[in-house]
Scaffold this motif. Structure first.
Motif, PDB file in Angstrom:
ATOM      1  N   ARG A   1       0.858  -1.200   0.000  1.00  0.00           N
ATOM      2  CA  ARG A   1       0.000   0.000   0.000  1.00  0.00           C
ATOM      3  C   ARG A   1       0.886   1.238   0.000  1.00  0.00           C
TER       4      ARG A   1
ATOM      5  N   ASP B   1       0.967   5.348   0.624  1.00  0.00           N
ATOM      6  CA  ASP B   1       0.267   6.515   1.154  1.00  0.00           C
ATOM      7  C   ASP B   1       1.024   7.785   0.792  1.00  0.00           C
TER       8      ASP B   1
ATOM      9  N   ASN C   1      -4.627   7.408   0.250  1.00  0.00           N
ATOM     10  CA  ASN C   1      -4.285   6.141  -0.386  1.00  0.00           C
ATOM     11  C   ASN C   1      -4.015   6.457  -1.859  1.00  0.00           C
TER      12      ASN C   1
END
Length: 604
Positions: free
Chosen positions: A332, A334, A348
């Motif tokens: 992920r 950010d 995100n």
């Protein structure tokens, strides 16, 4: 480089001033204004955004034509632009100046042929004209002060209503629109007037907390919702349900109410919070979506089944973004962005979902953001602090604030828990979130600094165009004899991720690359910017880096070939890029004073 996605700014809000939210007739998009931009967002997926930036002055209001093909937007100078919604370029059809002064509201007739605009004129406060010629089709009369709101009945015979600072609601018949009557039921400013979609009713809402109901055809008063007071504070906006049976009202008492107009009862009260920033200044009813805007700029999707908790809240920035960094963890990515008002937001990178840190954070502009090896977001701000915030807890903690003696301009990190803050008149070395060494009485003005990733060396650039090297010895900084020459006052610097190179930018439009292993000898000079360069960021591949300057340009340079460069002009159209970061070697992130975060696909 081509645009990948835009995470748009929030609306620009001001206390005590209503914000008009526009919606497209098909119910897919909504729009609002911030600075010189009109922002169009998809209502189901607000991460999909389009931004119109052709106004020369701050835009105050924008409304779709009932056909959906055009948008009319008005600005503080009294200019009204009508532009196309179907093409990406948003070609302008017409531009008019209905009066000299801020336009506060716009309304179209249902055939998309006539437009009314009202606001802060000098001799007159409103105008109604044909959209394609600008010729007048009547007047907006009956007021002697600023008009705040206007609406036109969407069924024939047409009627026009207006409300102003003179506490008056004006009613006109037409076209051509002629003044018919006024209503003086309100005891304070009238903030909003709206006809029901079926044309049978008109409501006016005011700073006195009243909602007055009129016959849509005659303009005669029928009654008032909620008796003497519909809200405990001023009402800034009202919006009808598509079937004309219910009304939504947004108030400074930090609530939004849904009314059943036929029975004069409150169906639902949405409590939006207790803080002054939770005042509700705008609302929109689009198909099944109920939207309201808080003074904070946050856009709330209201939930009829759970009135104390919105379905979702769109957050972000409403003020200029100054700093940016990216963090990858378990697949992920950010993006962290810090703005002029001390606000830090995280996004995100894939979905655009975003939120802010919890608790009390910075109280002034965030100058720099970096992530350290311990998974902390290190931020320095004009409030004279450096903060170390755990990015897993996303919560500011009072124990992780380090107070500086002077304002920090930038901060950088290295392994071993080290951080270097370059402050006005001093350098501060921090270790494990604590100050361990301060160097002051500098003979130069330090502007930018960078720690070598290995934590062995600190480079500090000055306003005199020189970069001084310091060795990190234990918990101290020791000046080395070597000075790296630049072309002008140093503006930013960054080591490549592998520590092999140091890139330094300056106000004389030069990017100079130094090779660390060769004793900081000059490897290359990169020319291309036409104005002061403000920021630099290295690609993860260590073979490319990006710079942005006051010339509105972003360049991507190749270490191995100083003549090879990629250029992105007008990344944010109205302002220069304030900060850069890379998600991967093919994705660059930019921020600017337009309060938007943009991602770009880079193809070498």
């Amino acid at each position: 480089m081509e645009p990948k996605c835009t995470f748009a700014s929030l609306p620009q809000m001001e206390r005590g001033a209503a914000k008009v939210l526009g919606g497209d007739p098909k119910g897919n998009n909504f729009l609002y204004t911030n600075g010189k931009s009109v922002i169009i967002r998809n209502i189901d997926n607000p991460a999909i955004a389009d931004i119109y930036t052709e106004h020369a002055h701050s835009v105050t209001v924008a409304k779709y034509s009932p056909s959906g093909f055009y948008i009319a937007s008005g600005d503080v100078s009294g200019k009204l632009r009508i532009w196309d919604t179907t093409q990406k370029e948003h070609l302008m059809k017409y531009e008019y100046q209905p009066f000299g002064g801020k336009i506060k509201d716009i309304a179209w007739t249902e055939d998309s042929k006539r437009i009314a605009a009202v606001g802060e004129g000098r001799e007159k406060f409103g105008a109604v004209f044909l959209w394609d010629t600008g010729s007048s089709v009547g007047e907006v009369a009956g007021h002697f002060k600023i008009i705040n709101s206007v609406d036109i009945k969407q069924t024939r015979p047409y009627r026009l209503a207006s409300g102003g600072d003179d506490k008056v609601v004006g009613f006109s018949e037409g076209p051509p629109f002629k003044f018919k009557s006024t209503s003086t039921e309100h005891s304070r400013f009238v903030n909003c007037v709206r006809f029901s979609p079926n044309g049978s009713r008109l409501v006016s809402a005011g700073a006195d907390g009243q909602i007055i109901l009129y016959d849509g055809k005659t303009g005669e008063k029928i009654g008032s919702l909620g008796g003497e007071k519909a809200h405990n504070g001023g009402i800034y906006a009202v919006c009808w349900s598509p079937d004309s049976s219910q009304l939504m009202s947004a108030s400074g008492d930090k609530t939004v109410k849904l009314w059943d107009v036929g029975t004069d009862t409150v169906v639902t009260t949405f409590n939006m919070g207790a803080d002054v920033m939770d005042q509700q200044l705008g609302c929109l009813w689009q198909k099944d979506h109920l939207l309201s805007i808080s003074l904070s700029g946050y856009i709330n999707y209201l939930d009829k089944n759970n009135p104390d908790r919105p379905l979702r809240v769109i957050k972000g920035h409403s003020k200029s973004i100054q700093s940016l960094t990216v963090h990858k963890n378990e697949g992920r990515t950010d993006i962290y962005s810090g703005s002029h008002d001390g606000h830090i937001n995280f996004w995100n990178a894939e979905t655009g979902e975003n939120d802010e840190f919890v608790g009390k954070g910075h109280s002034n502009q965030v100058n720099k953001l970096v992530i350290d090896g311990a998974g902390q977001l290190v931020s320095c701000s004009m409030d004279d602090t450096v903060r170390f915030t755990n990015i897993n807890s996303k919560e500011y903690s009072a124990s992780d604030v380090v107070k500086m003696d002077a304002q920090p301009k930038c901060v950088s990190v290295a392994q071993g828990g080290l951080a270097l803050a370059v402050c006005i008149g001093q350098l501060v070395l921090l270790k494990d979130n604590k100050k361990v060494f301060t160097l002051d009485k500098l003979v130069y003005e330090a502007e930018a600094g960078a720690l070598h990733p290995g934590g062995t060396t600190a480079a500090v650039g000055g306003a005199d165009g020189q970069t001084r090297l310091y060795s990190v010895q234990g918990n101290t900084l020791k000046a080395e004899d070597q000075i790296l020459e630049g072309g002008g006052p140093i503006t930013d610097m960054a080591y490549s991720n592998d520590g092999a190179y140091l890139a330094i930018t300056d106000a004389s439009k030069l990017v100079r690359l130094f090779s660390v292993a060769d004793g900081y000898s000059v490897k290359s000079n990169f020319y291309g910017h036409h104005a002061k360069i403000v920021t630099v960021a290295w690609s993860p591949d260590n073979d490319h880096f990006a710079t942005a300057g006051m010339d509105m340009m972003v360049y991507i340079w190749t270490v191995s070939d100083e003549d090879k460069r990629m250029k992105l002009s007008d990344a944010h159209r109205l302002h220069h890029v304030s900060s850069l970061a890379w998600i991967d070697e093919h994705t660059l992130v930019t921020t600017s004073h337009d309060a938007c975060v943009k991602q770009w696909t880079v193809k070498f």
